[in-house]
Design a protein around this motif. Structure first.
Motif, short mmCIF file in Angstrom:
data_model
loop_
_atom_site.label_atom_id
_atom_site.label_comp_id
_atom_site.label_asym_id
_atom_site.label_seq_id
_atom_site.Cartn_x
_atom_site.Cartn_y
_atom_site.Cartn_z
N PHE A 1 0.72 -1.11 0.11
CA PHE A 1 0.19 -0.23 -0.04
C PHE A 1 0.83 1.09 -0.12
N ALA A 2 2.12 1.34 0.78
CA ALA A 2 3.00 2.41 0.45
C ALA A 2 3.46 2.60 -0.96
N GLY A 3 3.45 1.42 -1.65
CA GLY A 3 3.67 1.65 -3.09
C GLY A 3 2.59 2.47 -3.95
N PHE A 4 1.49 1.69 -3.57
CA PHE A 4 0.11 2.42 -4.20
C PHE A 4 0.18 3.89 -3.85
N LEU A 5 0.50 4.35 -2.64
CA LEU A 5 0.70 5.67 -2.46
C LEU A 5 1.84 6.44 -2.59
N GLY A 6 2.65 5.89 -3.64
CA GLY A 6 3.70 6.63 -4.45
C GLY A 6 5.00 6.64 -3.51
N MET A 7 5.11 5.89 -2.57
CA MET A 7 6.49 5.96 -1.79
C MET A 7 7.64 5.10 -2.80
N PRO A 8 8.50 5.84 -2.98
CA PRO A 8 9.73 5.59 -3.92
C PRO A 8 10.58 4.71 -2.92
N ARG A 9 11.38 3.69 -3.82
CA ARG A 9 12.30 2.62 -3.21
C ARG A 9 13.38 3.60 -2.99
N ARG A 10 14.35 3.08 -2.06
CA ARG A 10 15.72 3.57 -1.63
C ARG A 10 16.04 5.00 -1.35
N ILE A 11 14.58 5.47 -0.82
CA ILE A 11 14.75 6.90 0.01
C ILE A 11 15.09 6.57 1.46
N TYR A 12 15.85 7.42 1.87
CA TYR A 12 16.28 7.30 3.26
C TYR A 12 15.45 7.83 4.02
N THR A 13 14.69 8.54 3.88
CA THR A 13 13.52 9.28 4.78
C THR A 13 12.46 9.99 4.00
N TYR A 14 11.38 10.39 4.53
CA TYR A 14 10.41 11.04 4.06
C TYR A 14 9.79 11.96 4.68
N TYR A 15 8.85 13.02 4.19
CA TYR A 15 8.05 13.92 4.86
C TYR A 15 6.83 13.59 5.40
N PRO A 16 6.25 13.86 6.50
CA PRO A 16 5.02 13.45 7.15
C PRO A 16 3.86 13.97 6.37
N GLY A 17 2.62 13.32 6.55
CA GLY A 17 1.55 13.73 5.86
C GLY A 17 1.37 13.37 4.46
N ARG A 18 2.11 12.30 4.06
CA ARG A 18 1.78 11.79 2.87
C ARG A 18 1.23 10.54 2.68
N GLY A 19 0.50 9.96 3.99
CA GLY A 19 0.01 8.95 4.18
C GLY A 19 0.84 7.63 4.17
N TRP A 20 2.05 7.73 4.45
CA TRP A 20 2.82 6.57 4.48
C TRP A 20 3.10 6.37 5.87
N ASP A 21 3.03 7.51 6.74
CA ASP A 21 3.53 7.24 8.33
C ASP A 21 2.95 5.85 8.76
N ALA A 22 1.94 5.88 8.85
CA ALA A 22 1.25 4.63 9.69
C ALA A 22 1.70 3.48 9.13
N ILE A 23 1.82 3.13 7.77
CA ILE A 23 2.09 2.13 7.15
C ILE A 23 3.44 1.65 7.37
N ASN A 24 4.47 2.60 7.10
CA ASN A 24 5.85 2.31 7.70
C ASN A 24 5.99 2.18 8.94
#
Lengths: 561, 204
Positions: free
Chosen positions: A458-481
């Motif tokens: 689901f992180a992938g469906f929401l557009g989270m790219p591979r190999r990033i070392y960190t990400y900003y909050p509020g993109r819908g990835w927080d809970a999944i990660n």
């Protein structure tokens, strides 16, 4: 009556082995050419590397647990995912392939050793040298930023990032040469496996009676033999580029970065089949024995695995849909990738049909097999999705892809390997693994695995790219990660249960006897652990279930074959 | 009991009649297959990069067809067969002569490659780093030549030990495998020759 073929009474192995001092027994291990010792050394080194690369994965998940987290910096993160991937594929997967093959094949086909025992030892030691060389890079190599450390170019090491201009220092050379050496080990072992299965079978063991495990590992060896040299070629070219100034991947001089991708994936896609085949092989032995039924559709199984052995050589560019190939290429590789799903589906169907109507024994090996079937099915379906070129354009390099291949390699391969270890540990050590700890291991690992990787789709469906070392909050990835990272805890606990189980059971497990599972293949006809010569007298077989014939002289299989 | 005896007799017969291929044969065949996979990748890289060099020297400026060397290498494939036949007939004298001829033909090929490289490097200033032509030329020809060197080493080992009285007749099987390996690299040369010399000089 059947004692004519192979006596069930064995002289006790202990009586024949005198006591050795520590240095003598160390020498016996280092200088051995015995396939059983080499097989064990393969599996044990693979387990050590598995723990190391597992710890790396845990650090990766710690870093990604929260947005803008700072457990490790970006440089370290790059090294972590590079070393994690490279180790898991080349220093865990490949030696597991080799270890299971060289330990079990001679026993299963009723012979005393591999066709080339010394080549077998060479293969192991060159693999270990390659592994040590790769890890020596932590001391000897310089990474992207120039200050001595491990490779940071990804396990696929795409050019031109690996060229001298972008990867200074020696880290990338350690990657290329370490993997090249361990590849040589895999190739000679594959050669050995092929020669052994063709030339060393016991009387009566025709190809059509050969255990399914041996069949699958034979095709696996074929794939290693034709798919590893392209990687070696690419690595030789890379080293020529880096040290002699050649221009293979130097885009400034007209060279092509896409050539690397082609060469790498001509190796890389067959490689994933090379890695999953041991799991196929193990399932084909464990499921029948724990369902108390012969394998369903044996000829179809052989046909399917052989078909995979050829079709999988022609699907590689589905890793490269995003580089802008012609629409003909896209169509061809999409179609061939979907085609390879057909034989894989046949196999899933046959394993399920073997269990259907069987008297299932819900012990740890079968539990791992059932989880394999479900998880590998998911992996196969997401694979078909990714084979559709436009879908791949959307999700290329996203966490969907990460989830997909971890479902094949962890949900598939690792679960299969665990099934195999619970199944054959009694043969190898003479002791049973503890069933209760085994169930803990299974449930913890299964739950943890799905917490981590099911959610990452689901992180992938929401557009989270591979190999990033960190990400900003509020993109819908927080809970999944966070859930994915928490999944590490049960997985690690499961592995601890397993390690503790192995240690405890080898010290004071219940003695297993020769044939604890009431199985049908020849390795259970000898003692546990098998004597150095495997069989006192080479067996003669008449069907694909020689031990069934032995145990049921009134109703042997060969009457119906 | 009667049935047991039937099975026992049957097992003995199965053991007697059980024939499997020789492991050396299988080993060499699959070694050749895996080497083919390695060469295919270098040949493919070569084909992709024909005519893609951004700067000179280009093949047409500097490359000459090594006709004599090619004839030598290909005929060594024949002479090694004659040597094998002599060994099978236990004619050690003829074996040594044909083996020596094979070695000399192979050595001439290696010399010719060396001379060609020397000319290209020192007169035409073409190195592996000059352009894509140099890169693919030296890597493919070099890969082939390094395999010829390995084969040559084995040929020399056989020859020298035989001169000093080693009973090579006992190693007929291994001589056969060595000859297969030698044939293989002779025929790889046909492909290398086509890709490296004929295509850039005559076709493109």
């Amino acid at each position: 009556m059947a004692s004519i073929d192979y006596p069930l009474e064995h002289p006790k192995a202990e009586a024949l082995t005198p006591e050795f001092s520590f240095s003598e027994s160390l020498y016996k291990w280092v200088a051995t050419v015995d396939h059983k010792r080499l097989g064990l050394m393969y599996v044990v080194s693979a387990l050590v590397f598995l723990v190391i690369a597992g710890i790396m994965a845990s650090v990766i998940r710690m870093q990604l647990a929260f947005p803008l987290n700072h457990v490790v910096g970006p440089d370290t993160f790059n090294r972590l995912f590079t070393m994690h991937g490279t180790t898991m594929v080349f220093l865990v997967g490949m030696p597991m392939v080799a270890g299971f093959s060289v330990y079990l094949i001679p026993l299963m086909i009723g012979t005393r050793d591999m066709a080339f025992p010394r080549l077998n030892a060479f293969g192991f030691w060159i693999f270990l040298l390659g592994g040590c060389l790769l890890y020596f890079s932590y001391i000897g190599g310089g990474g992207l930023s120039g200050d001595g450390s491990a490779p940071d170019v990804g396990w696929f090491a795409y050019a031109p990032l690996t060229e001298k201009a972008f990867s200074r220092g020696a880290a990338t050379d350690y990657w290329a040469l370490g993997v090249l050496l361990s590849g040589v080990g895999s190739i000679v072992t594959a050669l050995n496996v092929i020669a052994t299965t063709f030339c060393m079978r016991c009387p009566g063991m025709t190809l059509s009676r050969m255990p399914m495990f041996v069949w699958v590992m034979l095709i696996d060896a074929w794939l290693v033999l034709v798919a590893l040299p392209p990687l070696s070629a690419a690595q030789i070219m890379l080293e020529l580029d880096r040290h002699l100034g050649a221009n293979f991947f130097d885009t400034q001089a007209g060279g092509s970065a896409v050539l690397w991708q082609h060469l790498f994936w001509i190796f890389g896609h067959p490689e994933v089949y090379i890695l999953i085949f041991p799991a196929f092989a193990i399932l084909s032995e464990v499921i029948p024995v724990f369902s108390r039924k012969p394998l369903f559709g044996r000829p179809a199984m052989v046909g399917a695995v052989t078909a995979i052995g050829f079709i999988s050589l022609g699907v590689w560019a589905h890793h490269m849909f995003a580089i802008g190939m012609t629409s003909w290429s896209n169509t061809f590789f999409a179609a061939s990738s979907m085609l390879v799903g057909v034989p894989t589906g046949i196999k899933i169907f046959n394993w399920t049909a073997t269990m259907y109507g069987g008297k299932l024994r819900m012990q740890t090996p079968l539990l791992f097999c059932i989880a394999f079937l479900l998880q590998f099915l998911v992996a196969g379906l997401t694979g078909i999705m990714l084979a559709v070129a436009p879908f791949d354009w959307q999700l290329h390099d996203s966490y969907f892809v990460v989830a997909h291949f971890h479902f094949t390699l962890v949900g598939g391969l690792v679960f299969g390997l665990f099934a195999g270890m619970y199944y054959w540990f009694p043969k190898v050590s003479g002791k049973m693994l503890d069933e209760k700890l085994g169930k803990w291991h299974f449930w913890l690992f299964c739950i943890g695995f799905n917490m981590t990787f099911l959610t990452l789709h689901f992180a992938g469906f929401l557009g989270m790219p591979r190999r990033i070392y960190t990400y900003y909050p509020g993109r819908g990835w927080d809970a999944i990660n966070l859930i994915a990272s928490l999944g590490v805890i049960p997985q690690a606990a499961g592995i601890l249960c397993f390690v503790w189980n192995i240690i405890r059971s080898s010290l004071r497990g219940i003695p297993a006897g020769d044939d604890p599972w009431d199985a049908w293949t020849l390795e259970w006809a000898t003692t546990s652990p098998p004597p150095e010569y495997n069989f006192e007298k080479l067996p003669v077989v008449r069907s694909s279930r020689p031990l069934w014939d032995l145990k049921h002289p009134q109703d042997p299989d060969w009457k119906y074959e | 009991m009667a049935q047991d005896n039937v099975i026992a007799a049957d097992a003995l017969q199965m053991e007697r009649e059980w024939k499997l291929p020789d492991r050396g044969t299988i080993g060499v065949i699959f070694l050749i297959i895996t080497e083919t996979a390695l060469f295919t990748m270098f040949v493919a890289a070569d084909l992709i990069y024909i005519g893609k060099s951004l700067t000179g020297p280009y093949p047409k400026d500097v490359l000459e067809m090594p006709i004599i060397a090619t004839v030598c290498l290909l005929s060594s494939s024949g002479t090694i067969v004659f040597a094998e036949h002599a060994l099978r007939r236990n004619d050690l004298g003829k074996f040594k002569i044909w083996w020596l001829v094979t070695i000399l033909l192979g050595l001439y090929f290696l010399y010719a490659t060396g001379a060609e490289w020397h000319k290209l490097i020192y007169e035409d200033h073409l190195t592996i780093a000059t352009n894509l032509f140099g890169t693919t030329f030296y890597s493919l020809v070099g890969l082939h030549a390094s395999h010829v060197v390995v084969g040559m080493t084995f040929l020399l080992i056989v020859f020298i030990t035989t001169i000093f009285g080693f009973p090579i007749q006992t190693q007929e099987r291994r001589v056969k495998f060595l000859s297969w390996y030698w044939h293989f690299f002779d025929w790889v040369w046909v492909i290398v020759f086509t890709v490296v010399y004929i295509l850039p000089l005559k076709v493109f």
